[in-house]
Design a protein around this motif. Structure first.
Motif, short mmCIF file in Angstrom:
data_model
loop_
_atom_site.label_atom_id
_atom_site.label_comp_id
_atom_site.label_asym_id
_atom_site.label_seq_id
_atom_site.Cartn_x
_atom_site.Cartn_y
_atom_site.Cartn_z
N SER A 1 -8.15 -1.46 6.54
CA SER A 1 -6.94 -0.90 7.04
C SER A 1 -7.14 -0.46 8.43
O SER A 1 -7.99 0.18 8.73
CB SER A 1 -6.50 0.77 6.09
N GLN A 2 -6.11 -0.87 9.44
CA GLN A 2 -6.37 -0.43 10.85
C GLN A 2 -5.42 0.80 11.04
O GLN A 2 -5.40 1.39 12.38
CB GLN A 2 -5.71 -1.58 11.61
N THR A 3 -4.91 1.43 9.94
CA THR A 3 -3.93 2.61 10.22
C THR A 3 -4.54 3.64 9.22
O THR A 3 -5.09 3.36 8.33
CB THR A 3 -2.63 2.35 9.90
N PRO A 4 -4.42 5.23 9.64
CA PRO A 4 -5.10 5.95 8.75
C PRO A 4 -4.37 6.28 7.46
O PRO A 4 -3.21 6.25 7.47
CB PRO A 4 -5.05 7.46 9.52
N THR A 5 -5.23 6.33 6.25
CA THR A 5 -4.74 6.30 4.97
C THR A 5 -4.90 7.85 4.35
O THR A 5 -4.12 8.23 3.36
CB THR A 5 -4.91 5.47 4.02
N ASN A 6 -5.66 8.65 5.17
CA ASN A 6 -5.81 9.84 4.78
C ASN A 6 -6.01 10.71 6.06
O ASN A 6 -7.20 10.56 6.74
CB ASN A 6 -7.11 10.24 3.62
N ILE A 7 -5.16 11.94 6.34
CA ILE A 7 -5.54 12.75 7.46
C ILE A 7 -5.81 14.23 6.91
O ILE A 7 -4.63 14.72 6.34
CB ILE A 7 -4.55 12.57 8.51
N ARG B 1 -4.90 8.30 19.74
CA ARG B 1 -5.71 7.19 20.27
C ARG B 1 -7.25 7.24 20.58
O ARG B 1 -7.76 6.27 20.48
CB ARG B 1 -5.01 7.37 21.79
N THR B 2 -7.61 8.57 20.29
CA THR B 2 -9.10 8.62 20.19
C THR B 2 -9.93 8.02 19.14
O THR B 2 -10.75 7.38 19.10
CB THR B 2 -9.44 10.15 20.35
N VAL B 3 -9.13 8.54 17.92
CA VAL B 3 -9.68 7.93 16.68
C VAL B 3 -9.47 6.40 16.49
O VAL B 3 -10.28 5.66 16.00
CB VAL B 3 -9.24 8.83 15.46
N GLN B 4 -8.17 5.98 16.82
CA GLN B 4 -7.93 4.52 16.74
C GLN B 4 -8.72 3.88 17.88
O GLN B 4 -8.86 2.52 17.68
CB GLN B 4 -6.54 4.46 16.67
N GLY B 5 -9.07 4.26 18.61
CA GLY B 5 -9.83 3.63 19.80
C GLY B 5 -11.20 3.42 19.58
O GLY B 5 -12.11 2.96 20.20
N ILE B 6 -11.76 3.86 18.21
CA ILE B 6 -13.16 3.65 17.93
C ILE B 6 -13.19 2.10 17.79
O ILE B 6 -12.62 1.53 17.08
CB ILE B 6 -13.59 4.56 16.66
N ASP B 7 -14.33 1.41 18.34
CA ASP B 7 -14.39 -0.21 18.09
C ASP B 7 -14.76 -0.48 16.62
O ASP B 7 -14.01 -1.27 16.33
CB ASP B 7 -15.59 -0.48 19.12
N GLU B 8 -15.67 0.28 16.05
CA GLU B 8 -15.94 -0.37 14.78
C GLU B 8 -14.79 0.55 13.51
O GLU B 8 -14.94 1.99 13.69
CB GLU B 8 -17.40 0.22 14.24
N MET B 9 -14.04 -0.23 13.06
CA MET B 9 -13.07 0.19 12.13
C MET B 9 -13.69 1.27 10.92
O MET B 9 -12.80 2.09 10.38
CB MET B 9 -12.12 -0.79 11.71
N TYR B 10 -14.62 0.97 10.50
CA TYR B 10 -15.39 1.40 9.32
C TYR B 10 -15.70 3.01 9.65
O TYR B 10 -15.76 3.75 8.72
CB TYR B 10 -16.46 0.84 8.72
N GLY C 1 -18.21 -11.94 0.35
CA GLY C 1 -18.66 -11.82 1.75
C GLY C 1 -17.52 -11.96 2.71
O GLY C 1 -17.74 -12.46 3.84
N VAL C 2 -16.45 -11.52 2.39
CA VAL C 2 -15.29 -11.60 3.30
C VAL C 2 -15.23 -10.66 3.99
O VAL C 2 -15.11 -9.38 3.43
CB VAL C 2 -14.00 -12.07 2.46
N PRO C 3 -14.82 -10.80 5.13
CA PRO C 3 -14.67 -9.16 5.95
C PRO C 3 -13.34 -8.42 5.43
O PRO C 3 -12.35 -8.62 6.29
CB PRO C 3 -14.67 -9.57 7.49
N GLY C 4 -13.38 -8.07 4.35
CA GLY C 4 -12.47 -7.29 3.59
C GLY C 4 -12.53 -5.93 3.30
O GLY C 4 -11.78 -5.13 2.92
N GLY C 5 -13.90 -6.00 2.72
CA GLY C 5 -14.40 -4.73 1.98
C GLY C 5 -15.61 -3.94 2.73
O GLY C 5 -16.22 -4.61 3.41
N PRO C 6 -15.75 -2.90 2.67
CA PRO C 6 -16.76 -2.07 3.35
C PRO C 6 -18.11 -2.44 2.72
O PRO C 6 -18.29 -2.84 1.54
CB PRO C 6 -16.59 -0.70 2.79
N GLN C 7 -18.94 -2.80 3.60
CA GLN C 7 -20.43 -3.06 3.29
C GLN C 7 -20.54 -4.24 2.39
O GLN C 7 -21.25 -4.41 1.22
CB GLN C 7 -21.13 -1.93 2.37
N GLY C 8 -19.91 -5.49 2.80
CA GLY C 8 -20.04 -6.69 2.07
C GLY C 8 -21.15 -7.49 2.57
O GLY C 8 -21.59 -7.12 3.66
#
Length: 695
Positions: free
Chosen positions: A618-624, A495-504, A594-601
């Motif tokens: 991705s809203q869920t972790p892919t690497n832990i 919850r702490t990590v997923q609670g960060i407002d900025e997903m990047y 310029g679509v909000p789908g890739g980092p640093q667009g």
């Protein structure tokens, strides 16, 4: 004002990292070593002055020196017991400061113990995330007014860990005494924090047992061990030692098992039990084997046709006596019996040694029972022997029968005459001594007060010695890892990590998870938490798992090549240009479109200019995974990085107090890291809000 910073040497900085049970402190940050001093975070009320505190337990006892009176004329003295916990006040509980007066007295005690000057020692003080603004202001006021320090820097414990482990983005899991702190740090600032611990810690009127129901961290596991081993008489000290020993272990996470861990069973020694059963059967069948062996010997008769043992295995004594070879037969029987006994002993010994060696090679996680070596400190008062009375000075040796004392007296008697006279006088003295037997009684009558004087109380000395006991512990050393408690920690991290407002920011925090705190030293705890996180919250980064949930239910599932197969319920129009999934194509070209789908667009802002936008699809972790620990600090590698916050405090102290020759921007940044006395005089205690490293 900026010129007042950066003027201290590394040897002058005092680094203090308070904890609920132990405070780490060191004078100087010139060498990045583990803490040199560890102070118990506790104070004791002063029995003589109300409202004052002492660092050790103080009690009265009779004076050991006879005839010496105290200031009030009594025969008692105050003694400090450095090991006693009686009446101790712990000012920090679960990270919260619950007794501010005791904590301030404790800070002064640490400062006086490590410093010799008050005016030239800046202080680096690590702050817990639970400290409020009011707590920080009270501490800053006390430090500047009582210790006369030139500068004070308050450092967040999560940021201290980041400074020690060099990763710009990380998730810090601090397993403390009664709480677990989870702090997310991104590029040098705290972006998320949660904790697992008791509620209403500051409510002093609340029952202590009720308050400790929600505790977490190392104390929770200690109390769980006490509960499981209550029947064996385990107290808190024994459970604490067992938790720290290599015998106690958190087993790996097993999703298929009922307890979510694979507990060792007697099945591990199944071969041994089967072997025991086989040996029992063999022993039961032993007489049959012996009887068969004896019956098979057909040449024990005299003529060869006679049988001393019939078909039923019964010895024919008459035939043996008639043959005349009774002695040979008995000798052969004894020889066979000795050989069989020797073979049996050898096989049994080999089996026992092999079983013991195999059991010794088993790891702790495969043993149902193991030996725990418990050491306790026994304290007792032992009598001290009184000092021996000084022996009377021996007379100087005589030369030629004449004492040097006589010669120094200036006697003019010749040596020979002196010798004769002394011999005569000695005879007269001996005669008088024989007639004067009752001399002691006369002395006692002459001094009745000395004879009736009471004897002085025997002097005692308190000594401590270590006593070792070996205790056998079963599966309780694994079951103490309560599944609900581990789930609480795992849920808080997620919850702490997923609670960060900025997903990047989330991937950087997921890829560098670090465990600190002495509670994390429990064997296997961090591995179990990471395995639980990966099993429950980690998803595959493949395109199929990412985009399947975003497709309508009536569109075919995309394959690995991007092609799709329509279903029977689909009535729309399929793409004709190419058989590429449009969602997959949009995601791969998001950075250029310029679509909000890739980092640093690149997106177009309100002013019509291109701006860099941080987005993560991705809203869920892919690497832990765990963060890689540094290897260039040999002493810290040997000590372990569970106290990495102290290492980070040393590094931050160098940056805040000891770096010179900075430009204007660097000086201003350095000035905002700590509160100097000049800034304190202008801003007051509230200046610590803007001149610190708390966020």
């Amino acid at each position: 004002m900026s010129g007042s910073t950066g003027k201290w040497r590394e040897e002058q900085v005092l680094v203090i990292c308070p904890g609920s049970q132990t405070t780490l402190a060191q004078m100087g940050c010139n060498e990045l070593t583990p803490p040199q001093h560890r102070f118990p975070t506790r104070m004791f009320p002063d029995p003589e002055v109300e409202g004052q505190f002492r660092p050790f337990h103080t009690y009265k006892r009779p004076r050991t020196t006879a005839g010496v009176k105290g200031e009030g004329g009594d025969d008692f003295e105050w003694v400090e017991d450095v090991d006693s916990r009686e009446g101790a006040i712990y000012p920090i509980q679960a990270g919260h400061i619950v007794h501010m007066e005791a904590f301030l007295a404790f800070l002064e005690h640490v400062h006086q113990a490590l410093t010799t000057t008050y005016h030239n020692t800046p202080i680096m003080l690590m702050a817990s995330p639970q400290w409020t603004r009011g707590d920080c202001e009270v501490i800053s006021r006390y430090v500047f007014e009582k210790t006369k320090t030139p500068a004070l820097c308050l450092l967040h414990s999560g940021l201290a860990t980041q400074y020690g482990l060099k990763w710009p983005n990380m998730t810090v899991v601090d397993v403390g005494f009664e709480k677990v702190d989870v702090t997310c740090v991104y590029e040098g600032r705290v972006v998320g924090h949660n904790d697992v611990g008791p509620e209403s810690v500051r409510d002093t009127e609340k029952d202590e047992n009720e308050r400790k129901k929600g505790i977490s961290g190392g104390e929770f596991f200690t109390k769980k061990l006490m509960e499981l081993l209550k029947e064996q008489g385990f107290d808190h000290g024994m459970a604490e030692q067992l938790k720290k020993s290599p015998v106690c272990e958190v087993l790996p996470y097993a999703a298929e098992a009922k307890e979510l861990m694979e507990l060792p069973t007697e099945g591990g020694s199944t071969a041994g039990s089967n072997g025991t059963a086989t040996s029992s059967a063999t022993a039961a069948e032993g007489p049959k084997i012996v009887t068969t062996a004896v019956g098979a010997d057909d040449d024990l008769g005299v003529d060869g046709d006679e049988k001393v043992v019939n078909e039923e295995g019964v010895l024919d004594v008459a035939s043996l006596v008639v043959s005349g070879q009774t002695r040979e037969f008995l000798a052969k029987q004894e020889k066979l019996k000795a050989e069989k006994a020797k073979a049996g002993r050898k096989g049994k010994g080999q089996d026992t040694d092999a079983a013991a060696a195999a059991k010794a090679r088993l790891p702790n996680s495969k043993r149902t029972k193991n030996i725990f070596h418990y050491e306790e400190l026994a304290t007792e008062d032992v009598p001290v022997a009184p000092p021996a009375a000084p022996a009377p000075a021996a007379p100087a040796p005589a030369e030629n029968g004449v004492s040097k004392d006589i010669e120094m007296a200036g006697s003019s008697v010749p040596p020979a005459a002196s010798t004769a006279d002394s011999g005569a006088k000695s005879d007269e003295t001996a005669a008088k001594t024989e007639g004067a037997q009752p001399q002691p009684a006369a002395d006692a009558a002459a001094h009745p007060a000395a004879a009736q004087a009471p004897a002085a109380p025997p002097a005692t000395e308190r000594i401590s010695r270590r006593v070792r006991r070996d205790i056998e512990v079963g599966l309780e050393r694994f079951l103490f890892a309560d599944r609900k408690e581990i789930d609480r920690i795992v849920t808080t991290i997620y919850r702490t990590v997923q609670g960060i407002d900025e997903m990047y920011m989330r991937p950087g925090c997921w890829e560098n998870v670090v465990f600190v705190g002495n509670g994390a030293r429990i064997r296997g705890l961090k591995d179990n938490i990471m395995q639980t996180l990966q099993a429950r919250h980690l998803i595959s980064p493949s395109s199929a798992t990412i985009f399947t949930s975003e497709l309508p239910s009536n569109i075919g599932t995309p394959s690995g090549t991007g092609s799709q197969t329509p279903t029977g319920s689909f009535t729309g129009q399929l793409p004709t240009s190419s058989s590429v999934n449009p969602l997959l194509q949009a995601a791969t070209t998001a950075a250029s479109l310029g679509v909000p789908g890739g980092p640093q667009g690149q997106v177009i802002g309100a002013d019509g200019q291109l701006q860099t936008s941080h987005h993560f699809h991705s809203q869920t972790p892919t690497n832990i995974k765990l963060a890689t620990l540094p290897t260039y600090l040999a002493e810290w590698t040997k000590n372990g990085f569970e106290e990495a916050m102290f290492l980070g405090a040393q590094v931050a102290a160098r940056l805040a107090f000891c770096i010179h020759n900075l430009d204007a921007a660097g000086l201003e940044a350095q000035r905002s890291m700590s509160l100097s006395r000049v800034d304190y005089n202008e801003l007051g205690p509230k200046g610590v809000r803007s001149h610190s490293m708390l966020t």
